[in-house]
Design a protein around this motif. Structure first.
Motif, PDB file in Angstrom:
ATOM      1  N   GLN A 220      -3.142   3.109   7.795  1.00 48.23           N
ATOM      2  CA  GLN A 220      -3.708   1.791   8.105  1.00 48.23           C
ATOM      3  C   GLN A 220      -3.166   1.295   9.446  1.00 48.23           C
ATOM      4  N   ASN A 221      -4.029   0.604  10.168  1.00 45.94           N
ATOM      5  CA  ASN A 221      -3.667  -0.006  11.456  1.00 45.94           C
ATOM      6  C   ASN A 221      -3.230   1.004  12.512  1.00 45.94           C
ATOM      7  N   VAL A 222      -3.634   2.268  12.329  1.00 45.68           N
ATOM      8  CA  VAL A 222      -3.339   3.262  13.355  1.00 45.68           C
ATOM      9  C   VAL A 222      -4.619   3.495  14.150  1.00 45.68           C
ATOM     10  N   ASP A 223      -4.476   3.512  15.476  1.00 42.89           N
ATOM     11  CA  ASP A 223      -5.641   3.718  16.334  1.00 42.89           C
ATOM     12  C   ASP A 223      -5.459   5.008  17.133  1.00 42.89           C
ATOM     13  N   VAL A 224      -6.353   5.957  16.914  1.00 41.36           N
ATOM     14  CA  VAL A 224      -6.253   7.221  17.653  1.00 41.36           C
ATOM     15  C   VAL A 224      -7.384   7.360  18.673  1.00 41.36           C
TER      16      VAL A 224
END
Ligand SMILES: [Zn+2]
Ligand SMILES: [Zn+2]
Length: 241
Positions: free
Chosen positions: A196-200
């Motif tokens: 969650q809340n990880v942006d790749v």
């Protein structure tokens, strides 16, 4: 030399005097490093000819080739670099770290996996983050650590590329040791997701694990990262099973 430096040097000398170094592979006394010459010679790093995709060594005359593991297969990772074949001391050290909990082996194994960054498939690339293949929380609690995370952190030593815990394992999968490629792919379906809340989005990522066997685990992780918007994923492991 500043006083703290001198103190450290003195301590190190005393340490070496009382605790001389031993080869991590066979236990022979050493002056420096982690492995004796005969262990290093017995299992040297994987060099060409090897599969350009999964690093499988090939004992023939061809310069570059695509192995039967990769033939006709499209991977989500661009390449998977494995530094050493999984046999002899390599296999033993990975095993002792993973199942024996010998965490000091992070140092020698870290040194080995860092050699992979100089591989021509990875050298010169700038990664936004180093992503470990995650363990299921239950297994991680059982083991107390994730060996892939230990190796991923070793790869950040002296580098600007940060450790990036982007993935989580959502399914507790059974051990894959005796599965063929198809069974492994079934077993891994929906096993990973983005935290969650990880942006790749738009990122170039280096995915890390201890051993590459068929590439199915790395591929499944690379699929999640790519389908979540990562620009590219390369993989790196210490060993090639
Ligand atoms: Zn040795
Ligand atoms: Zn291959």
């Amino acid at each position: 030399m500043s006083p703290p430096r001198i103190a450290t040097a003195v301590l190190e000398t005393l340490w070496d005097l009382f605790f001389p170094r031993h080869c991590a592979g066979c236990g022979a006394a050493l002056d420096s490093g982690w492995l004796c010459r005969s262990c290093r010679m017995a299992v040297p790093p994987i060099r060409d000819p090897r599969c350009g995709t999964c690093s499988r060594p090939y004992f023939g005359a061809l310069e570059k080739f695509e192995c039967e593991n990769c033939h006709g297969r499209a991977f989500y990772f661009q390449c998977a670099v494995a530094v050493l074949p999984s046999r002899g001391y390599v296999r033993a050290l990975v095993h002792r770290l993973k199942y024996g909990g010998e965490l000091w082996l992070a140092d020698p194994l870290g040194e080995m996996i860092r050699l992979g960054l100089d591989d021509d498939r990875l050298a010169g690339r700038n990664f936004h983050g180093i992503v470990p293949v995650p363990l299921h929380p239950l297994r991680q609690r059982e083991r107390g650590f994730n060996q892939a995370e230990i190796l991923a952190r070793e790869l950040t030593r002296g580098k600007e590329t940060p450790f990036f815990d982007a993935l989580r394992r959502t399914r507790y999968t059974v051990t894959q040791t005796h599965f063929d490629r198809h069974q492994r792919m079934q077993n891994l379906r929906d096993a990973f997701s983005l935290r969650q809340n990880v942006d790749v989005q738009g990122k170039h990522l280096l995915l890390v694990d201890d051993v590459l066997t068929t590439g199915s685990t790395l591929d499944e992780c690379a699929r999640v990262l790519t389908q979540s918007g990562a620009e590219s994923v390369c993989a790196l492991t210490v060993a090639r099973g």
